[in-house]
Design a protein around this motif. Structure first.
Motif, mmCIF file in Angstrom:
data_model
loop_
_atom_site.group_PDB
_atom_site.id
_atom_site.type_symbol
_atom_site.label_atom_id
_atom_site.label_comp_id
_atom_site.label_asym_id
_atom_site.label_seq_id
_atom_site.Cartn_x
_atom_site.Cartn_y
_atom_site.Cartn_z
ATOM 1 N N LEU A 182 0.824 -1.209 0.000
ATOM 2 C CA LEU A 182 0.000 0.000 0.000
ATOM 3 C C LEU A 182 0.855 1.255 0.000
ATOM 4 O O LEU A 182 0.568 2.222 -0.710
ATOM 5 C CB LEU A 182 -0.943 -0.004 1.202
ATOM 6 C CG LEU A 182 -1.880 1.199 1.342
ATOM 7 C CD1 LEU A 182 -2.724 1.375 0.083
ATOM 8 C CD2 LEU A 182 -2.774 1.041 2.575
ATOM 9 N N GLY B 173 3.389 1.079 -3.355
ATOM 10 C CA GLY B 173 2.719 0.780 -4.611
ATOM 11 C C GLY B 173 3.371 -0.391 -5.324
ATOM 12 O O GLY B 173 3.805 -1.357 -4.698
ATOM 13 N N ALA C 157 1.748 4.150 -7.980
ATOM 14 C CA ALA C 157 0.929 3.919 -6.788
ATOM 15 C C ALA C 157 -0.200 2.953 -7.129
ATOM 16 O O ALA C 157 -0.623 2.853 -8.286
ATOM 17 C CB ALA C 157 0.352 5.244 -6.296
ATOM 18 N N LEU C 158 -0.694 2.244 -6.155
ATOM 19 C CA LEU C 158 -1.794 1.307 -6.401
ATOM 20 C C LEU C 158 -3.046 2.034 -6.867
ATOM 21 O O LEU C 158 -3.847 1.489 -7.634
ATOM 22 C CB LEU C 158 -2.085 0.490 -5.147
ATOM 23 C CG LEU C 158 -0.973 -0.456 -4.679
ATOM 24 C CD1 LEU C 158 -1.430 -1.244 -3.446
ATOM 25 C CD2 LEU C 158 -0.563 -1.409 -5.791
ATOM 26 N N THR C 159 -3.217 3.267 -6.426
ATOM 27 C CA THR C 159 -4.391 4.042 -6.834
ATOM 28 C C THR C 159 -4.308 4.485 -8.293
ATOM 29 O O THR C 159 -5.290 4.995 -8.841
ATOM 30 C CB THR C 159 -4.560 5.279 -5.935
ATOM 31 O OG1 THR C 159 -3.312 5.984 -5.846
ATOM 32 C CG2 THR C 159 -5.010 4.868 -4.526
ATOM 33 N N ASP D 193 -6.965 1.177 -12.227
ATOM 34 C CA ASP D 193 -8.420 1.174 -12.105
ATOM 35 C C ASP D 193 -8.889 0.027 -11.223
ATOM 36 O O ASP D 193 -9.870 0.156 -10.491
ATOM 37 C CB ASP D 193 -9.058 1.061 -13.491
ATOM 38 C CG ASP D 193 -8.720 2.271 -14.355
ATOM 39 O OD1 ASP D 193 -9.403 3.296 -14.212
ATOM 40 O OD2 ASP D 193 -7.771 2.185 -15.145
ATOM 41 N N THR D 194 -8.186 -1.094 -11.298
ATOM 42 C CA THR D 194 -8.526 -2.274 -10.513
ATOM 43 C C THR D 194 -7.251 -3.032 -10.169
ATOM 44 O O THR D 194 -6.319 -3.084 -10.970
ATOM 45 C CB THR D 194 -9.467 -3.217 -11.300
ATOM 46 O OG1 THR D 194 -10.624 -2.493 -11.714
ATOM 47 C CG2 THR D 194 -9.903 -4.409 -10.451
ATOM 48 N N LEU E 65 -6.195 -1.678 2.020
ATOM 49 C CA LEU E 65 -6.177 -1.259 0.621
ATOM 50 C C LEU E 65 -7.470 -0.551 0.237
ATOM 51 O O LEU E 65 -7.446 0.498 -0.406
ATOM 52 C CB LEU E 65 -5.957 -2.476 -0.276
ATOM 53 C CG LEU E 65 -4.564 -3.101 -0.234
ATOM 54 C CD1 LEU E 65 -4.570 -4.466 -0.903
ATOM 55 C CD2 LEU E 65 -3.532 -2.193 -0.888
ATOM 56 N N GLY F 58 -7.608 2.771 1.620
ATOM 57 C CA GLY F 58 -6.679 3.666 0.932
ATOM 58 C C GLY F 58 -7.131 4.049 -0.461
ATOM 59 O O GLY F 58 -6.374 4.685 -1.205
ATOM 60 N N GLY F 59 -8.342 3.660 -0.831
ATOM 61 C CA GLY F 59 -8.889 4.043 -2.128
ATOM 62 C C GLY F 59 -8.526 3.126 -3.271
ATOM 63 O O GLY F 59 -8.690 3.493 -4.444
ATOM 64 N N VAL F 60 -8.043 1.918 -2.959
ATOM 65 C CA VAL F 60 -7.663 0.952 -3.996
ATOM 66 C C VAL F 60 -8.843 0.026 -4.272
ATOM 67 O O VAL F 60 -9.402 -0.582 -3.347
ATOM 68 C CB VAL F 60 -6.443 0.121 -3.549
ATOM 69 C CG1 VAL F 60 -6.060 -0.885 -4.632
ATOM 70 C CG2 VAL F 60 -5.271 1.030 -3.206
ATOM 71 N N ASP F 61 -9.231 -0.095 -5.537
ATOM 72 C CA ASP F 61 -10.291 -1.032 -5.937
ATOM 73 C C ASP F 61 -9.646 -2.406 -6.041
ATOM 74 O O ASP F 61 -9.133 -2.783 -7.097
ATOM 75 C CB ASP F 61 -10.910 -0.610 -7.262
ATOM 76 C CG ASP F 61 -11.961 -1.606 -7.749
ATOM 77 O OD1 ASP F 61 -12.453 -2.414 -6.932
ATOM 78 O OD2 ASP F 61 -12.285 -1.603 -8.952
#
Length: 266
Positions: free
Chosen positions: A186, A189, A230-232, A235-236, A251, A254-257
């Motif tokens: 997280l 990334g 970054a993971l964000t 999109d997925t 995750l 933290g806003g990660v789909d």
């Protein structure tokens, strides 16, 4: 047994477990029962306690130390023998995103390679890849147009990397980019120990309408020297159900789909 005749209290035993992991990186539950002289249930309780503290991370059949730096990726041959059920589960989940008559980027690696059987079921597809194994598997499918990026050959991974591969990708408009990784968490990334891979992955993401990270849970909470994104930025993120619940919740917060594919699904 690694201790003397006086049994260790749980905190002492867990500190010894961490010390053992620092020397071996990854240990199986069976190995730890022999090293610590305790039962499987005790080892699993210790692993759960250390995982809750963020000091260790469960992997199928064992445990590894958390926050481990990856200095070198395994070879393609070694990767092909690791975590196969998880890769197939991730590929099934990712396959649901495929649509006919689209252009897809398939990053190098065995997790992305597991998507090939799902691609051949689609019509009118164009597949762009820097991976020789995936390209070879698709050559016999007349309904799929295959574009290889070219570039400097990375022999151990059977793929191409570097500026030339990135320049090819910069000339293409992609509908969907599937990106692989050897390490992710997280805070940092997606990272890699290989600098020439960075601009290839970044170029694929920049040229795609949608970017999807395919990342096994066994690689979570590891990091390489070079940062990709970054993971964000994805999109997925598709992983497998081996990812710890606490990690998945972090995750999502933290806003990660993030989606965890079930390894038991057929």
């Amino acid at each position: 047994m690694t201790t003397d005749e006086t049994p260790l209290i749980p905190d002492q035993r867990r500190e010894l477990l961490i010390k053992l992991l620092r020397g071996h990186s990854v240990l199986s539950v069976h190995q730890l029962t022999e090293m610590l002289g305790v039962s499987h249930m005790t080892v699993r309780r210790d692993i759960a306690a250390l995982e809750a503290q963020g000091r260790a991370l469960s992997v199928p059949g064992g445990v590894r130390i958390a926050g481990q730096q990856v200095h070198q990726e395994p070879s393609r041959v070694d990767k092909s023998l690791m975590d196969q059920p998880a890769k197939e589960a991730i590929a099934r989940e990712a396959g649901e995103l495929l649509q006919d008559h689209t252009t897809v980027y398939l990053d190098a690696g065995t997790t992305c390679q597991a998507l090939v059987p799902h691609l051949v079921r689609r019509q009118g597809m164009t597949v762009v890849t820097n991976d020789f194994t995936s390209a070879h598997a698709l050559m016999g499918i007349p309904d799929i147009e295959v574009i290889h990026t070219g570039g400097r050959v990375e022999h151990a991974n059977r793929s191409t990397v570097g500026r030339l591969a990135a320049l090819t990708l910069q000339q293409l408009a992609l509908d969907l980019a599937f990106i692989s990784t050897s390490s992710w968490d997280l805070r940092r990334g997606v990272t890699t120990p290989s600098a020439p891979k960075v601009e290839v992955k970044q170029a694929a993401m920049a040229g795609a309408s949608r970017s999807v990270l395919l990342a096994g849970s066994a690689k979570y909470d590891t990091f390489g020297m070079y940062r990709v994104a970054a993971l964000t930025a994805f999109d997925t993120v598709i992983t497998d159900d081996g990812l710890a619940r606490a990690a998945r919740e972090a995750l999502l917060a933290g806003g990660v789909d993030v989606r965890a594919a079930r390894t038991g699904d057929a």
